[in-house]
Design a protein around this motif. Structure first.
Motif, short mmCIF file in Angstrom:
data_model
loop_
_atom_site.label_atom_id
_atom_site.label_comp_id
_atom_site.label_asym_id
_atom_site.label_seq_id
_atom_site.Cartn_x
_atom_site.Cartn_y
_atom_site.Cartn_z
N ASN A 425 15.48 0.22 -14.70
CA ASN A 425 15.35 -0.18 -13.29
C ASN A 425 13.87 -0.21 -12.92
N TRP A 426 13.51 -1.13 -12.04
CA TRP A 426 12.13 -1.18 -11.57
C TRP A 426 12.09 -1.63 -10.11
N GLN A 427 10.98 -1.36 -9.48
CA GLN A 427 10.84 -1.69 -8.06
C GLN A 427 9.36 -1.88 -7.72
N ILE A 428 9.08 -2.89 -6.92
CA ILE A 428 7.73 -3.13 -6.40
C ILE A 428 7.85 -3.34 -4.89
N LYS A 429 7.05 -2.61 -4.13
CA LYS A 429 7.11 -2.72 -2.67
C LYS A 429 5.70 -2.72 -2.10
N GLY A 430 5.46 -3.63 -1.19
CA GLY A 430 4.20 -3.67 -0.48
C GLY A 430 4.39 -3.43 1.00
N VAL A 431 3.50 -2.66 1.59
CA VAL A 431 3.56 -2.36 3.03
C VAL A 431 2.20 -2.66 3.64
N TYR A 432 2.18 -3.53 4.65
CA TYR A 432 0.94 -3.88 5.34
C TYR A 432 1.07 -3.54 6.81
N ARG A 433 0.28 -2.60 7.27
CA ARG A 433 0.28 -2.20 8.68
C ARG A 433 -0.75 -3.04 9.41
N TYR A 434 -0.29 -4.11 10.03
CA TYR A 434 -1.21 -5.06 10.65
C TYR A 434 -1.71 -4.60 12.01
N SER A 435 -1.09 -3.54 12.56
CA SER A 435 -1.58 -2.97 13.83
C SER A 435 -1.06 -1.55 13.92
#
Length: 654
Positions: A425-435
């Motif tokens: 199993n694998w997972q890639i996650k991106g989180v961008y806090r734009y404000s």
């Protein structure tokens, strides 16, 4: 659609409610969706708090999470089990945990959520994108985690009791209590609940096979639950807790009352549906940023099923009648170590082991035993790419090995072939806090689920052929979402998702009367979700949950069940005074398949209303009516749901 629109308009103009009561303290060791620097925190729409459960009279786990976007309440009609589907995935593909401990039934991977009450819970976490690879195996379509409570004061407690009525009279009663104490070096807590349903009333005009309307036959149930916990906290970063949960259940199974004459009615009762869970949780601080978490558990399931000849439930003379005994248990544990490698880098490592033991026999037969061992090893890395951008990557390896599998034919026990299976199993996650008030997230995940003991070894009451060589199901899931707070009082969570399932386990007909479970299916589950929570109006709370779901098989005519295309809930409250509030809600769903062969049930709109009065800060009274319009509806064809019903309850806290 006109009826739906009018109901939505009515709730939109009437809904509201005063300030939320303070929520019960969360048992942090039991969390799996933990907010931490560099990680996406909990989406508001993916977590149901304890006070929300009680405010909306959600006494079982399935009722509590029915308003989470992507979650749909379902009913195992032939077994009278409350279940849910998550984005079209069943509970066999979405494991249920208590404080991170797996509690689903070892044999078939399901669990009757109607037997799990909410009185001792601080919140319920729903990870719909498969969750972290660190949570363990079989999370093909997500994870549901029930987080219990812990005390925050030197002495605290509460007592709640209530009664229920239908249009036909008294339906049942319940009571629940909790008491605890927190001191400098630790805490203790005890809680319990008892509920007894004499039966429920059908909506006006509902009748059918074995039923003349009114009180639903064989719908009685009784549940008792005790939860005892103790913990020591020698340092701020350290906590060591021992938990014991006892559950006893009894229930009937209302017989089929639909129009399909090919369906044989089952006259079943469960005089015993018991679970015992003993588990250890700990957290030890190793340094300023590094910590070690451990879990160890023993979870047992003892079940007795009696199949009777007819609706009198007093004879077992026919060939179809029997008494079945299960004596199952799971034993296992996990450990997780994690911390900062550098200012921009966080690493977590986890290992899991679980042994499932299933023992069954019918009265007069010898006991057969099946044993599975399952391991999982995972690693997750969070890179703080910039101050506002995080990238989370995870990889895990799961392995299942069958230790024992016994067959019983011609009054003799023999061995099934022993097999093993593995999955990456694998997972890639991106989180961008734009404000400061908003964030975007995007993820890709590839998850798996091993076939259960029942999938591989069951004869399905003479209609199935076992298949020991079944391999894991797999799903590739993609998600894009946004979380935004507007005006300081409105939270919006929205996401789109696409899951492609391969090697799906489906029942394949071998002859007219015999089928076999095989890895032949490919399916697509895709859609969008929307959750809104706001206090934009004075003395008002309002929540909206909506799911658009397209779930279908690609290569076969087998239908995905319990996956309505449209599902929505509008809920809220309005504070008439500081002490008096009104809480209405509307739930709607479009038609759905309730049988893989193509049987459908119609869509529905259900309205509920509750009124709460706070006599003092410590005493409250509440009354309400569910299914106000006495709507006739079904979640499973041939098994109508409860008609209009009422409740009264009171609560004392100290």
């Amino acid at each position: 659609m006109k009826g739906i629109a009018m109901s939505l308009l009515a709730v939109g103009t009437v809904v509201a409610g005063g300030a939320s009561p303070s929520e019960a303290s969360v048992f942090e060791l039991g969390e799996i969706l933990v907010s931490a620097p560099g990680e996406r925190g909990e989406a508001a729409s993916d977590t149901v708090r304890g006070e929300e459960m009680r405010a909306h009279d959600a006494q079982t786990v399935s009722q509590a999470i029915d308003r989470v976007p992507g979650v749909t309440l379902s009913r195992g009609g032939a077994r009278n089990e409350e279940m849910v589907s998550v984005r079209g995935f069943t509970l066999r593909q979405v494991p249920v945990l208590i404080d991170g401990i797996p509690v689903y039934v070892p044999y078939d991977g399901n669990v009757d959520l109607g037997r799990f009450t909410t009185f001792d819970l601080s919140k319920i976490e729903v990870a719909k994108d498969g969750g972290s690879v660190l949570t363990g195996p079989n999370a093909l379509g997500g994870v549901i985690n029930l987080v219990t409570r812990k005390p925050t004061k030197a002495l605290e407690g509460e007592l709640e009791s209530g009664v229920r009525f239908g249009d036909g009279g008294y339906n049942g009663a319940y009571s629940a209590f909790s008491a605890g104490s927190r001191q400098d070096l630790g805490w203790v807590q005890g809680s319990g609940s008892w509920s007894k349903l004499e039966g429920f009333s059908l909506a006006d005009g509902v009748s059918g096979r074995d039923e003349n309307g009114g009180y639903r036959g064989n719908s009685a149930a009784e549940d008792v639950k005790l939860n005892l916990k103790a913990a020591i906290t020698p340092r701020d970063d350290d906590e060591y807790a021992l938990n014991l949960i006892y559950q006893h259940g009894e229930k009937g199974n209302p017989p089929y009352m639909g129009d399909d004459r090919s369906v044989t009615s089952r006259y079943w009762q469960w005089p015993k549906w018991d679970k015992r869970s003993l588990y250890w949780l700990s957290r030890t601080g190793l340094s300023e940023s590094w910590s070690l978490k451990t879990r160890a558990y023993y979870d047992s399931f003892v079940n007795r099923l009696k199949a009777f000849d007819d609706k009198d439930y007093d004879t077992q003379a026919r060939a179809s009648s029997f008494t079945s005994y299960y004596d199952d248990y799971s034993v296992g544990g996990s450990s997780e170590v994690g911390g900062d490698l550098a200012e921009w880098s966080t690493l977590k490592l986890a290992a899991h082991f679980k042994q499932d033991v299933h023992r069954e026999h019918n009265a007069g037969e010898p006991t057969r035993t099946d044993i599975d061992n399952t391991w999982s090893f995972g690693a997750e890395h969070t890179a703080h790419v910039t101050r506002d951008l995080d990238l989370i990557t995870g990889l895990s390896y799961d392995w299942r090995d069958t230790q024992k599998a016994e067959d019983y034919q011609n009054k003799a026990i023999t061995d099934f072939p022993l097999t093993s299976s593995d999955a990456v199993n694998w997972q890639i996650k991106g989180v961008y806090r734009y404000s400061d008030t908003g964030a975007l997230h995007a993820s890709m995940a590839y998850k798996s689920r091993f076939p259960t003991l029942k999938d591989r070894y069951s004869y399905r009451m003479g209609r199935g052929l076992p298949n020991a060589s079944l391999e894991a199901e797999r799903a590739a899931t993609y998600e894009l979402g946004v979380e935004q707070t507007l005006f300081g009082n409105t939270r919006i969570d929205a996401s789109v998702f696409h899951s492609a399932i391969s090697d799906a386990i489906e029942s394949v007909a071998l002859t007219r009367n015999v089928s076999q479970m095989q890895n032949v299916g490919d399916a697509i589950h895709q859609g969008l979700e929307l959750g809104i929570q706001t206090t934009v109006l004075p003395r008002t709370e309002l929540g909206v949950s909506y799911t658009l779901l397209n779930a279908q098989n690609e290569k076969s005519a087998i239908h995905v069940t319990d996956a309505p295309r449209h599902k929505g809930v509008i809920y809220g409250a309005y504070a008439l005074t500081d002490a008096l509030s009104v809480r209405p809600s509307v739930t709607l769903a479009s038609e759905r398949y309730s049988d893989t062969a193509g049987t459908k049930v119609d869509g529905y709109v259900i309205s509920d209303l509750a009124v709460r009065y706070d006599v003092t800060e410590a005493i409250s009274l509440e009354a309400g009516v569910n299914n106000i319009l006495d709507t006739r509806y079904e979640l499973s064809e041939g098994y109508p749901e409860e008609g209009r019903n009422y409740f009264l309850k009171g609560k004392v806290t100290f």
